[in-house]
Each structure stands twice: as structure tokens, then as C-alpha cells.
Design a protein around this motif. Structure first.
Motif, mmCIF file in Angstrom:
data_model
loop_
_atom_site.group_PDB
_atom_site.id
_atom_site.type_symbol
_atom_site.label_atom_id
_atom_site.label_comp_id
_atom_site.label_asym_id
_atom_site.label_seq_id
_atom_site.Cartn_x
_atom_site.Cartn_y
_atom_site.Cartn_z
ATOM 1 N N UNK A 2 0.850 -1.192 0.000
ATOM 2 C CA UNK A 2 0.000 0.000 0.000
ATOM 3 C C UNK A 2 0.885 1.241 0.000
ATOM 4 N N UNK A 3 0.433 2.315 -0.633
ATOM 5 C CA UNK A 3 -0.833 2.473 -1.362
ATOM 6 C C UNK A 3 -0.788 1.799 -2.733
ATOM 7 N N UNK A 4 -1.961 1.711 -3.365
ATOM 8 C CA UNK A 4 -2.079 1.215 -4.739
ATOM 9 C C UNK A 4 -2.977 2.169 -5.513
ATOM 10 N N UNK A 5 -2.907 2.051 -6.832
ATOM 11 C CA UNK A 5 -3.804 2.796 -7.700
ATOM 12 C C UNK A 5 -4.768 1.828 -8.359
ATOM 13 N N UNK A 6 -6.029 2.227 -8.423
ATOM 14 C CA UNK A 6 -7.087 1.376 -8.962
ATOM 15 C C UNK A 6 -7.706 2.087 -10.156
ATOM 16 N N UNK A 7 -7.808 1.375 -11.289
ATOM 17 C CA UNK A 7 -8.273 1.983 -12.529
ATOM 18 C C UNK A 7 -9.269 1.074 -13.240
ATOM 19 N N UNK A 8 -10.314 1.644 -13.834
ATOM 20 C CA UNK A 8 -11.099 0.847 -14.780
ATOM 21 C C UNK A 8 -10.213 0.527 -15.982
ATOM 22 N N UNK A 9 -10.267 -0.703 -16.470
ATOM 23 C CA UNK A 9 -9.362 -1.094 -17.551
ATOM 24 C C UNK A 9 -9.611 -0.300 -18.825
ATOM 25 N N UNK A 10 -10.872 -0.024 -19.141
ATOM 26 C CA UNK A 10 -11.210 0.639 -20.396
ATOM 27 C C UNK A 10 -11.733 2.045 -20.162
#
Length: 361
Positions: free
Chosen positions: A175-183
Motif C-alpha cells: 500500500x498504497x495502490x492505484x485502482x483503474x477501470x481497464x477501459x
């Protein structure tokens, strides 16, 4: 919408059924204002969020009269048939310039339609558009090609359990991490998570935009971008650097607050510049890009000091005069109107080369 003799008919598509709809409307206004009206008959086509196509007669009239366009084009004018619009009259040579950021425009869908009707278009083809748009799949392809990148894991809604994926992400990535929608692009739906609860909220937020989510390690590195232009022999820009105004270069930084600092060219050693440009061309080739792309890197100089790490590839980057892609080309010696001409020429070159392929067996 008939071209004048000697002119190319340039159909500019903007808007679209995407969360990046508004960004596209800004991009289109600037591209249309800068395009050479002696070379092109400009046909502005706005696509609503409902997917309906409109011929923006107001913008077309303003262009014909030499009037200024607004900074953001509306979606207005009579409804038109997509096939007839992109095909044009038999005597016209039409090129389509898709300025549709995100899904339903940057992901191979519009490109596939244009391929079906054998219409030249600017930018990457169906395969590369689709792969680059899907961050999870792009990472798989880049990894196979030996491109260095940060650590990540992928979650698919309905297949993976968010709680289990969250535990796995923390164990493997920290941590921390980054979270993204793939598209998705323009940092829409992207969150930074510093604890387990925030990670679950970030996953839920990303799932509002796509059913595949990418979770990445946080990299302490400089954000460097390189513009690429070409088909089989890509050329690259001098790198540019972004210093975000917040925790990361998010949507507000890009389009609302202007707090991010953009440095073009990036303050790098000659060796680092050469490395970035070479790696950007390698990424462009590995992902089978054509026409244009912006390749985004992290440059890690401390900690593990892994050097250049691919972040993502944007096949329809922001294209206002203030956007990184055209600004990097300007710093490299290619002005904004000439860049548009070069992209159209590349579209015609690729189309004519592919049209020569045999259909016999």
C-alpha cells in the motif's frame, strides 16, 4: 457535405457515448480551428451520448466564413446516417479523424466500422486500439514483449471476488495502490487507496465504468510522456514531464484546475532522453500502433531505481494546443497544423497499403 475540387473531405468525429465526451468536444474545436481549410473540406460530426450522429452545421458554417469556433463544440444539427457520412460521395476522397476519447471511439469499435466500409482514418487500427484501450490486456502484451512496467493485478467483475482480490493486492503490491477501470482514459474512475477499506471503495468506483479493474503498485517516479507518430517507422518527440498538482495526475488536474506543471522538454540527461524515445518506439511497435500514440512512463530514479516503467498507451491523446501530445511535437519541431496534415497523410498511406492486399486465395 460535398468536398470542393482538389480538397480532401475530412470528417471529424467528436463527442461519443463515453465519460470522456466533454473532453472530446474541446479537442474537436481546436483541431477544426487549426486544420488547413485550403486542403480540407471540414465536416464536423458530433456524436451524442445516446450514440446519435449530428452534422454540426453551425460549426461548418463558421469554418466556411472564417469565424472563430467556441472552445467546446456542441452536439447539434441534423441527424445523419453514419455510413453515408463516412463514405461520402464517390468523387470525394474522405479521411475520418476520430477524436472520440475512451470507449465507443478509442477502443476499436469506430475503427472497425471504418474498416468495413474501406474508409481511411487517422490513428491506430482495430487491434491496437482495442488492446491499448484495455489497460489489463495492454499490460499482458507489453509484458510478453519484454517492456518494463510496474507490478499489477487484474480483477474481473463477476469472476473474481473483490475482497479476495483486495487481500491479494495488499499482499503482492503493498500500500498504497492505484485502482483503474481497464477501459477508460483521462484518469476517469482512477483512485489512490492507502488502506484496505479505501481499496474496496476504489474497486467499487472503478466498476462504475468497466467490468475489468487494474490494481497497480504505487511508483515513486517522475511522470514522463513521449509522443509517437508514424506507421511502420515511428518517430518520437522530446519527452515531456508532468508534475501533478495533487496525489496523481487526475481528471481535475488535466482539465479543470490546471494545477499540474508541464515541462517540455523534460529536464533529463541526453542518455535518459534517448532511452525514453527508443522505448516509446518499441512500445508503439509491440502494440501494433499506427498513426499516433502517446506513451506514458514512470521514471524511477530512487528506491528500486528500475528506470523506465511503462504506465499506459493513449491512442487518441488530448489534442488541444495546450495538450501534451501536440506541445511535445511543437517542441520537437512539428507545428500543430502540420501535425494534423502528417496524421492525414499517414492515414492515407496505411489505407492504400492495406487496400493493395489480395483477396484471392
Amino acid at each position: 457535405m460535398t468536398s470542393l475540387p482538389g480538397r480532401l473531405r475530412l470528417v471529424v468525429l467528436y463527442g461519443g457515448a463515453s465519460a470522456e465526451h466533454d473532453v472530446s468536444r474541446v479537442t474537436a474545436a481546436h483541431v477544426l480551428a487549426a486544420a488547413d481549410r485550403d486542403r480540407y473540406t471540414l465536416v464536423p460530426i458530433g456524436i451524442g451520448k445516446d450514440g446519435v450522429w449530428h452534422h454540426n452545421e453551425f460549426a461548418a458554417g463558421a469554418l466556411d466564413a472564417g469565424d472563430e469556433l467556441p472552445d467546446r463544440l456542441d452536439i447539434e444539427g441534423p441527424v445523419v446516417d453514419p455510413v453515408a457520412t463516412v463514405s461520402g460521395a464517390p468523387e470525394d476522397r474522405t479521411v475520418v479523424l476520430p477524436l472520440l476519447h475512451g470507449p465507443h471511439g478509442e477502443d476499436g469499435t469506430v475503427q472497425g466500422m471504418l474498416e468495413l466500409f474501406s474508409v481511411p482514418y487517422v490513428g491506430c487500427g482495430v487491434l491496437s486500439s482495442s488492446v491499448c484501450m484495455d489497460k489489463a490486456m495492454a499490460k499482458e502484451v507489453a509484458a510478453r514483449a519484454g517492456i518494463p512496467q510496474c507490478a499489477w493485478i487484474t480483477m474481473r467483475d463477476g469472476v473474481d471476488d473483490p475482497a479476495e482480490i483486495g487481500e491479494k493486492a495488499i499482499a503482492e503490491l503493498g500500500l498504497p495502490v492505484f485502482v483503474k477501470p481497464a477501459n477508460m482514459g483521462s484518469s476517469v474512475g482512477v483512485s489512490r487507496a492507502a488502506d484496505a477499506d479505501a481499496l474496496q471503495r476504489a474497486i467499487a468506483s472503478a466498476l462504475q465504468y468497466d467490468d475489468v479493474v487494474v490494481i497497480e503498485e504505487a511508483v515513486t517516479g517522475r511522470e514522463i510522456e513521449v509522443g509517437v507518430l508514424g506507421n511502420t517507422h515511428p518517430e518520437t518527440t522530446l519527452p515531456g514531464e508532468i508534475k501533478p498538482g495533487s496525489d496523481f495526475y487526475d481528471y481535475k488536474d488535466k482539465y479543470l484546475t490546471g494545477a499540474a506543471e508541464l515541462m517540455i522538454p523534460a529536464p533529463l540527461s541526453d542518455e535518459a532522453v534517448a532511452q525514453a524515445r527508443e522505448l516509446a518506439a518499441d512500445v508503439f511497435t509491440a502494440l501494433r500502433c499506427s498513426g499516433l500514440a502517446r506513451v506514458d512512463f514512470f521514471y524511477e530514479e530512487s528506491g528500486p531505481a528500475r528506470g523506465w516503467l511503462l504506465n499506459e498507451v493513449n491512442t487518441i491523446p488530448g489534442f488541444t494546443p495546450a495538450s501534451m501530445y501536440p506541445k511535445m511535437w511543437e517542441a520537437t519541431g512539428l507545428a500543430y497544423p502540420a501535425l494534423i496534415d502528417r496524421l492525414v497523410d499517414l492515414a492515407l498511406e496505411r489505407h492504400d497499403r492495406r487496400a493493395a492486399f489480395s483477396t484471392d486465395h
